[in-house]
Design a protein around this motif. Structure first.
Motif, PDB file in Angstrom:
ATOM      1  N   UNK A  53       0.893  -1.184  -0.029  1.00 45.27           N
ATOM      2  CA  UNK A  53       0.045   0.124  -0.005  1.00 45.27           C
ATOM      3  C   UNK A  53       0.937   1.116   0.089  1.00 45.27           C
ATOM      4  N   UNK A  54       0.845   1.941  -0.950  1.00 50.53           N
ATOM      5  CA  UNK A  54       1.905   2.941  -1.167  1.00 50.53           C
ATOM      6  C   UNK A  54       1.370   4.281  -1.929  1.00 50.53           C
ATOM      7  N   UNK A  55       0.650   5.296  -1.485  1.00 49.16           N
ATOM      8  CA  UNK A  55       0.009   6.431  -1.926  1.00 49.16           C
ATOM      9  C   UNK A  55       1.230   7.244  -1.784  1.00 49.16           C
ATOM     10  N   UNK A  56       0.982   8.448  -2.500  1.00 51.58           N
ATOM     11  CA  UNK A  56       2.333   9.482  -2.605  1.00 51.58           C
ATOM     12  C   UNK A  56       1.560  10.731  -3.117  1.00 51.58           C
ATOM     13  N   UNK A  57       2.361  11.744  -2.762  1.00 51.21           N
ATOM     14  CA  UNK A  57       2.182  13.228  -3.130  1.00 51.21           C
ATOM     15  C   UNK A  57       3.484  13.724  -3.772  1.00 51.21           C
ATOM     16  N   UNK A  58       3.444  14.003  -5.027  1.00 53.84           N
ATOM     17  CA  UNK A  58       4.606  14.489  -5.740  1.00 53.84           C
ATOM     18  C   UNK A  58       4.288  15.889  -6.441  1.00 53.84           C
ATOM     19  N   UNK A  59       5.275  16.858  -6.091  1.00 52.03           N
ATOM     20  CA  UNK A  59       5.035  18.308  -6.162  1.00 52.03           C
ATOM     21  C   UNK A  59       6.535  18.646  -7.065  1.00 52.03           C
ATOM     22  N   UNK A  60       6.174  18.705  -8.418  1.00 51.89           N
ATOM     23  CA  UNK A  60       7.483  18.826  -9.256  1.00 51.89           C
ATOM     24  C   UNK A  60       8.118  20.181  -8.806  1.00 51.89           C
ATOM     25  N   UNK A  61       9.504  20.138  -8.694  1.00 53.08           N
ATOM     26  CA  UNK A  61      10.403  21.238  -8.613  1.00 53.08           C
ATOM     27  C   UNK A  61      10.505  21.538  -7.054  1.00 53.08           C
ATOM     28  N   UNK A  62       9.773  20.750  -6.224  1.00 52.23           N
ATOM     29  CA  UNK A  62       9.732  20.699  -4.642  1.00 52.23           C
ATOM     30  C   UNK A  62       9.900  19.730  -3.925  1.00 52.23           C
ATOM     31  N   UNK A  63       9.221  18.555  -4.057  1.00 52.86           N
ATOM     32  CA  UNK A  63       9.387  17.567  -3.368  1.00 52.86           C
ATOM     33  C   UNK A  63       8.295  16.678  -3.252  1.00 52.86           C
ATOM     34  N   UNK A  64       8.569  15.429  -2.849  1.00 53.24           N
ATOM     35  CA  UNK A  64       7.393  14.448  -2.705  1.00 53.24           C
ATOM     36  C   UNK A  64       7.665  13.551  -1.479  1.00 53.24           C
ATOM     37  N   UNK A  65       6.357  12.783  -1.241  1.00 54.31           N
ATOM     38  CA  UNK A  65       6.409  11.889   0.049  1.00 54.31           C
ATOM     39  C   UNK A  65       5.681  10.574  -0.481  1.00 54.31           C
ATOM     40  N   UNK A  66       6.260   9.462  -0.278  1.00 48.36           N
ATOM     41  CA  UNK A  66       5.679   7.970  -0.531  1.00 48.36           C
ATOM     42  C   UNK A  66       5.830   7.375   1.053  1.00 48.36           C
ATOM     43  N   UNK A  67       4.811   6.748   1.531  1.00 40.03           N
ATOM     44  CA  UNK A  67       4.923   5.898   2.360  1.00 40.03           C
ATOM     45  C   UNK A  67       4.457   4.469   2.075  1.00 40.03           C
ATOM     46  N   UNK A  68       5.140   3.550   1.948  1.00 37.94           N
ATOM     47  CA  UNK A  68       4.764   2.209   1.583  1.00 37.94           C
ATOM     48  C   UNK A  68       5.031   0.975   2.481  1.00 37.94           C
ATOM     49  N   UNK A  69       4.108   0.165   2.528  1.00 39.28           N
ATOM     50  CA  UNK A  69       4.401  -1.109   3.692  1.00 39.28           C
ATOM     51  C   UNK A  69       4.104  -2.227   2.797  1.00 39.28           C
ATOM     52  N   UNK A  70       4.897  -3.312   3.155  1.00 41.37           N
ATOM     53  CA  UNK A  70       4.433  -4.759   2.616  1.00 41.37           C
ATOM     54  C   UNK A  70       3.509  -5.266   3.654  1.00 41.37           C
ATOM     55  N   UNK A  71       2.407  -5.888   3.125  1.00 38.03           N
ATOM     56  CA  UNK A  71       1.137  -6.180   4.284  1.00 38.03           C
ATOM     57  C   UNK A  71       0.545  -7.567   3.819  1.00 38.03           C
ATOM     58  N   UNK A  72       0.447  -8.202   4.911  1.00 35.96           N
ATOM     59  CA  UNK A  72      -0.205  -9.569   4.570  1.00 35.96           C
ATOM     60  C   UNK A  72      -1.737  -9.481   5.091  1.00 35.96           C
ATOM     61  N   UNK A  73      -2.621  -9.843   3.962  1.00 29.85           N
ATOM     62  CA  UNK A  73      -3.969  -9.818   4.158  1.00 29.85           C
ATOM     63  C   UNK A  73      -4.247 -10.794   5.196  1.00 29.85           C
ATOM     64  N   UNK A  74      -5.324 -10.720   5.972  1.00 22.83           N
ATOM     65  CA  UNK A  74      -5.908 -11.904   7.110  1.00 22.83           C
ATOM     66  C   UNK A  74      -7.338 -11.499   7.107  1.00 22.83           C
ATOM     67  N   UNK A  75      -7.944 -12.500   7.745  1.00 20.17           N
ATOM     68  CA  UNK A  75      -9.354 -12.390   7.759  1.00 20.17           C
ATOM     69  C   UNK A  75      -9.751 -11.287   8.887  1.00 20.17           C
ATOM     70  N   UNK A  76      -8.832 -10.716   9.590  1.00 16.03           N
ATOM     71  CA  UNK A  76      -9.095  -9.484  10.289  1.00 16.03           C
ATOM     72  C   UNK A  76      -8.223  -8.352   9.984  1.00 16.03           C
ATOM     73  N   UNK A  77      -7.731  -7.511  10.808  1.00 10.36           N
ATOM     74  CA  UNK A  77      -6.785  -6.550  10.569  1.00 10.36           C
ATOM     75  C   UNK A  77      -5.629  -7.091   9.700  1.00 10.36           C
TER      76      UNK A  77
END
Length: 355
Positions: free
Chosen positions: A316-340
């Motif tokens: 899951x890796x959304x991001x924001x990218x502002x050309x000429x200034x900078x950007x942020x991405x946060x990404x994790x590898x995630x195991x899907x389960x029946x709960x959380x």
């Protein structure tokens, strides 16, 4: 789950489709079904009878060691060897990776056999990970995050993007990775607005957003993680976009549960970005499966018609990218389960101010 059990699952799929077998030529699928780690091989899996592994003489000893439960056939012509086992009936072939020339040759060599598209049948089986796979992914993720954590303890300002990226990769190898999962993306300052920036000789300096997308590989399985931090004190605009990305990721993560429509995961994360006023600056994919390949099924998108299955591992890796200034991405590898969902890349997602 053993590779023999994986082949049994495949045979059940073939029977359900009324097929007599499959010729597996995609090397990563051959590895999944047999354990073979060499660079040349194919596999014939009949609905009835035993599978046959084909490779050339270079891998005779390796095949003996890695595939003790599969019959081997050694020869230079893998396609020619495969057709010896598929006379008549309907056989699946991996048309999504097989070249046009190879498909034509198979058709010519087996004129009485109907060759039908495999429709990514092995890839669909690979979406749900067994215990062996999850264990390898856990170790890859653990090595990755420990390496980044140790990197952030040392000086970074005044070093080049390229040098810091190589430092991180070496730390992963020192911690036990067999290789890096992919070429590290390390982007500082204005370069962090480039989603897949290749490290350069640009020096890291005070006030830079620094985005690091990285991962280790263990037993063939890949980790994928991204964190973004600031050297020195963060500006208000940097805090704003980091907070928006973190909230978007949290919204997306919450939906990664068994039975949830993949499109709903996409909708949750993007709705959060839209509410924050930053959806226009999200220009990349939201997430993808990860395992023997760094990018594999399923891919998270608005048009995906399927639902998530328990034991699927994806990012899951959304991001924001502002050309000429900078950007942020946060990404994790995630195991899907029946709960959380279980996040395997366990490391803080706070906006760290380093130095």
């Amino acid at each position: 789950m053993s590779t023999a059990a994986r082949r049994e699952r495949l045979v059940a799929e073939l029977a359900g489709r009324g097929l007599d077998g499959i010729v597996v030529t995609t090397l990563v699928n051959v590895r999944y079904l047999t354990g073979f780690t060499g660079s040349n091989g194919a596999l014939v899996v009949p609905r009835e009878g035993d599978a046959v592994f084909l490779t050339d003489g270079r891998y005779r000893d390796q095949a003996d060691a890695e595939l003790p439960d599969v019959t081997h056939q050694i020869g230079r012509d893998l396609l020619g060897g495969a057709v010896e086992h598929i006379a008549g009936g309907s056989w699946a072939v991996e048309t999504h990776t097989l070249s046009v020339d190879s498909h034509r040759r198979l058709s010519e060599l087996a004129p009485g056999t109907a060759l039908v598209p495999a429709e990514r049948v092995v890839e669909s089986l690979r979406e749900v990970k067994d215990d062996v796979e999850v264990d390898a992914l856990r170790r890859a993720c653990d090595i990755s995050t420990r390496a980044l954590d140790s990197l952030l303890q040392g000086p970074l300002a005044g070093r080049t993007e390229r040098a810091v990226a190589r430092d991180l990769e070496n730390r992963m190898l020192d911690l036990g990775a067999e290789a890096i999962a992919f070429e590290t993306i390390l982007a500082a300052g204005e370069n962090s607005a480039i989603p897949h920036h290749s490290p350069t000789d640009r020096l890291l300096g005070d006030g830079d957003l620094v985005k690091i997308d990285f991962g280790a590989r263990v037993d063939g399985y890949h980790a994928d993680c991204t964190r973004t931090f600031v050297l020195g004190r963060a500006d208000d605009w940097q805090r704003e976009i980091h907070a928006a990305v973190r909230e978007s990721q949290a919204a997306g993560l919450e939906t990664l549960r068994e039975g949830v429509a993949v499109a709903d995961s996409y909708a949750a994360a993007t709705a959060s970005l839209e509410a924050a006023g930053w959806l226009h600056a999200f220009t990349t994919g939201l997430g993808h499966g990860v395992g023997l390949e760094i990018h594999e099924d399923p891919f998270i998108g608005a048009s995906h018609t399927g639902k998530l299955a328990s034991r699927t591992v994806l990012t899951m890796e959304p991001g924001i990218y502002v050309p000429g200034r900078g950007g942020v991405r946060i990404e994790d590898t995630v195991l899907v389960t029946t709960g959380a969902p279980e996040v395997l890349t366990t490391m803080t997602k706070d906006l760290l101010e380093i130095g």
